[in-house]
Design a protein around this motif. Structure first.
Motif, mmCIF file in Angstrom:
data_model
loop_
_atom_site.group_PDB
_atom_site.id
_atom_site.type_symbol
_atom_site.label_atom_id
_atom_site.label_comp_id
_atom_site.label_asym_id
_atom_site.label_seq_id
_atom_site.Cartn_x
_atom_site.Cartn_y
_atom_site.Cartn_z
ATOM 1 N N PRO A 207 4.415 8.972 -5.646
ATOM 2 C CA PRO A 207 3.299 8.054 -5.387
ATOM 3 C C PRO A 207 2.317 7.959 -6.556
ATOM 4 N N ILE A 208 2.161 9.061 -7.303
ATOM 5 C CA ILE A 208 1.242 9.019 -8.449
ATOM 6 C C ILE A 208 1.795 8.103 -9.545
ATOM 7 N N VAL A 209 3.095 8.209 -9.814
ATOM 8 C CA VAL A 209 3.720 7.336 -10.809
ATOM 9 C C VAL A 209 3.673 5.881 -10.358
ATOM 10 N N LEU A 210 3.931 5.643 -9.093
ATOM 11 C CA LEU A 210 3.865 4.265 -8.580
ATOM 12 C C LEU A 210 2.451 3.698 -8.664
ATOM 13 N N ALA A 211 1.448 4.531 -8.426
ATOM 14 C CA ALA A 211 0.064 4.062 -8.511
ATOM 15 C C ALA A 211 -0.347 3.831 -9.959
ATOM 16 N N ARG A 212 0.098 4.691 -10.875
ATOM 17 C CA ARG A 212 -0.227 4.515 -12.294
ATOM 18 C C ARG A 212 0.454 3.275 -12.871
ATOM 19 N N ILE B 21 1.837 0.324 -6.448
ATOM 20 C CA ILE B 21 1.082 0.495 -5.202
ATOM 21 C C ILE B 21 -0.380 0.736 -5.567
ATOM 22 N N MET B 22 -1.241 0.590 -4.578
ATOM 23 C CA MET B 22 -2.669 0.835 -4.798
ATOM 24 C C MET B 22 -2.954 2.335 -4.684
ATOM 25 N N TRP B 23 -4.099 2.741 -5.243
ATOM 26 C CA TRP B 23 -4.459 4.152 -5.220
ATOM 27 C C TRP B 23 -4.732 4.649 -3.802
ATOM 28 N N GLY B 24 -5.211 3.792 -2.922
ATOM 29 C CA GLY B 24 -5.415 4.202 -1.527
ATOM 30 C C GLY B 24 -4.112 4.590 -0.853
ATOM 31 N N ALA B 25 -3.046 3.828 -1.129
ATOM 32 C CA ALA B 25 -1.727 4.167 -0.593
ATOM 33 C C ALA B 25 -1.235 5.479 -1.192
ATOM 34 N N CYS B 26 -1.549 5.703 -2.463
ATOM 35 C CA CYS B 26 -1.163 6.965 -3.113
ATOM 36 C C CYS B 26 -1.848 8.147 -2.438
ATOM 37 N N MET C 291 3.504 12.086 9.032
ATOM 38 C CA MET C 291 4.276 10.846 8.952
ATOM 39 C C MET C 291 3.406 9.624 9.215
ATOM 40 N N THR C 292 2.381 9.789 10.045
ATOM 41 C CA THR C 292 1.454 8.675 10.289
ATOM 42 C C THR C 292 0.721 8.304 9.009
ATOM 43 N N PHE C 293 0.311 9.299 8.224
ATOM 44 C CA PHE C 293 -0.337 9.009 6.944
ATOM 45 C C PHE C 293 0.603 8.248 6.012
ATOM 46 N N VAL C 294 1.867 8.657 5.965
ATOM 47 C CA VAL C 294 2.825 7.983 5.087
ATOM 48 C C VAL C 294 3.055 6.548 5.560
ATOM 49 N N ILE C 295 3.188 6.354 6.852
ATOM 50 C CA ILE C 295 3.397 4.995 7.376
ATOM 51 C C ILE C 295 2.162 4.141 7.167
ATOM 52 N N LEU C 296 0.966 4.716 7.317
ATOM 53 C CA LEU C 296 -0.258 3.961 7.036
ATOM 54 C C LEU C 296 -0.347 3.554 5.575
ATOM 55 N N ALA C 297 0.143 4.405 4.675
ATOM 56 C CA ALA C 297 0.138 4.065 3.253
ATOM 57 C C ALA C 297 1.010 2.852 2.964
ATOM 58 N N CYS C 298 1.974 2.614 3.830
ATOM 59 C CA CYS C 298 2.872 1.474 3.635
ATOM 60 C C CYS C 298 2.457 0.250 4.444
ATOM 61 N N ALA C 299 1.943 0.442 5.633
ATOM 62 C CA ALA C 299 1.803 -0.661 6.581
ATOM 63 C C ALA C 299 0.419 -1.277 6.673
ATOM 64 N N LEU C 300 -0.595 -0.636 6.125
ATOM 65 C CA LEU C 300 -1.925 -1.236 6.213
ATOM 66 C C LEU C 300 -1.951 -2.575 5.480
ATOM 67 N N PRO C 301 -2.711 -3.538 5.988
ATOM 68 C CA PRO C 301 -2.672 -4.889 5.413
ATOM 69 C C PRO C 301 -3.061 -4.952 3.935
ATOM 70 N N GLN C 302 -3.938 -4.094 3.463
ATOM 71 C CA GLN C 302 -4.323 -4.163 2.057
ATOM 72 C C GLN C 302 -3.251 -3.585 1.130
ATOM 73 N N PHE C 303 -2.306 -2.787 1.657
ATOM 74 C CA PHE C 303 -1.274 -2.195 0.813
ATOM 75 C C PHE C 303 0.009 -3.018 0.856
ATOM 76 N N LYS C 304 0.550 -3.287 2.021
ATOM 77 C CA LYS C 304 1.689 -4.171 2.280
ATOM 78 C C LYS C 304 2.957 -3.881 1.478
ATOM 79 N N LEU C 305 3.135 -2.699 0.964
ATOM 80 C CA LEU C 305 4.361 -2.332 0.249
ATOM 81 C C LEU C 305 4.920 -1.046 0.839
ATOM 82 N N TRP C 306 6.249 -0.977 0.917
ATOM 83 C CA TRP C 306 6.894 0.159 1.546
ATOM 84 C C TRP C 306 7.475 1.136 0.533
ATOM 85 N N TRP C 307 7.114 1.050 -0.723
ATOM 86 C CA TRP C 307 7.593 1.985 -1.735
ATOM 87 C C TRP C 307 7.196 3.435 -1.442
ATOM 88 N N PRO C 308 6.004 3.726 -0.953
ATOM 89 C CA PRO C 308 5.669 5.136 -0.674
ATOM 90 C C PRO C 308 6.541 5.787 0.397
#
Length: 180
Positions: A135-140, A144-149, A68-85
């Protein structure tokens, strides 16, 4: 006179003290000691089993929190800033439901390889594939960015391994909520 032991030392004689009156024969003392020893052994085995159960429960909780920490980091890190994942959490909740319902129905009918269980496994696999595809569809689609994916996919792997570990270690046939 004390008897000598094999090593040449003298073993003390067993005497009943006249100052301590006993109400039971010496064989009852031996039985009582054997009973105490068997209780101690049973406690030791039970404690080991319970300790192992708690250790596996804590390990699964730790693994789930890392996922869950990985999923929250995919959303909350400053370079990603989107909660779609974070929508993959919905798939985590939905994943075990078809299997638990089918297991309840299969237990009542007595069959082990029923079409109901096969359908539930198919639906569960569809949910798992969807949680990896989202997440793959959202990144494509550059939502979202590929790092969040990648962080979301890593979280998916860890969380689903935790769910599999839970169902493997704690067989759900013996639990209370498998009875509803």
């Amino acid at each position: 006179m004390p008897k000598s032991s094999r090593r040449g030392r003298e073993s003390p004689e067993v005497r009943l003290s006249p100052s301590r009156p006993t109400n039971h024969p010496p064989c009852a003392v031996v039985e009582k000691k054997a009973y105490r020893n068997s209780l101690r052994e049973l406690w030791r085995k039970t404690k080991t089993h319970v300790d192992g159960w708690y250790q596996s429960l804590v390990s699964l909780a730790f693994a789930g929190s890392i996922g869950m920490t990985f999923v929250i980091l995919a959303c909350a890190l400053p370079q990603f800033k989107l909660w779609w994942p974070f929508f993959v959490v919905l798939f985590y909740i939905l994943c075990p439901i078809p299997t638990m319902i089918a297991r309840r129905h299969t237990d009542s009918t007595g069959g082990t390889n029923s079409s109901c269980m096969e359908t539930a496994i198919f639906i569960t696999m569809g949910i798992i594939v969807s949680s990896f595809a989202l997440p793959i569809v959202l990144a494509r689609a550059t939502v979202i960015m590929w790092g969040a994916c990648y962080l979301t996919l890593a979280g998916n792997v860890i969380v689903y391994l935790t769910i599999i570990g839970f169902f493997t270690i704690f067989d759900m046939d013996d639990s209370d909520y498998a009875m509803w």
